[in-house]
Design an enzyme around this catalytic site. Structure first.
Site: not given
Length: 139
Positions: A17, A20-22, A25
């Site tokens: 995660a 994946g967040d980066a 984004e």
């Protein structure tokens, strides 16, 4: 595989995660800039429509409804959703936060497994859903 490279298959859902967040984004920021937004406060405000825990939870629900995810992708989503997190949700329920962690883990898996076309396909699909007003704010 060298020792410096983490084997994404062995990573826990929180680490996936985090990546994946980066990865997600970047797509959102590029989309907003391509739309002509340049002021940081406006960019940040508009970005939350795509990257908030509520938005991500609604997007993963739509992916499930639309039958978009493979069995493997669903497994990585569940790995993130079920991961033990030591941080807590801000401005949302614990369940919504966990679902959004699963969403980010899915994107982390796609990035780390070098599935760049699939990552882009899902990110653009998410952008289209937000733009089309398909998200509900009931979570």
């Amino acid at each position: 595989m060298s020792e410096e490279q983490a084997d994404y298959q062995q990573l826990n859902g929180i680490a996936l995660a985090y990546m994946g967040d980066a990865a997600y984004e970047v797509f959102i920021r590029q989309h907003l800039i391509e739309q002509g937004l340049t002021k940081p406060t406006k960019l940040h405000h508009k970005a939350t429509m795509y990257v908030s825990a509520k938005a991500q939870a609604a997007l993963i629900d739509l992916m499930t409804q639309d039958g978009l995810l493979s069995e493997t992708e669903q497994d990585y989503f569940r790995r993130g959703r079920n991961a033990k997190s030591y941080t807590h949700a801000k401005n949302t329920s614990v369940m919504t936060y966990r679902i959004s962690t699963g969403f980010e883990a899915l994107f982390g898996y796609l990035h780390l497994s070098h599935q760049t076309e699939r990552l882009a396909e899902l990110a653009h699909w998410c952008i289209e859903q937000v733009e089309a007003g398909r998200l509900t704010n009931e979570k």
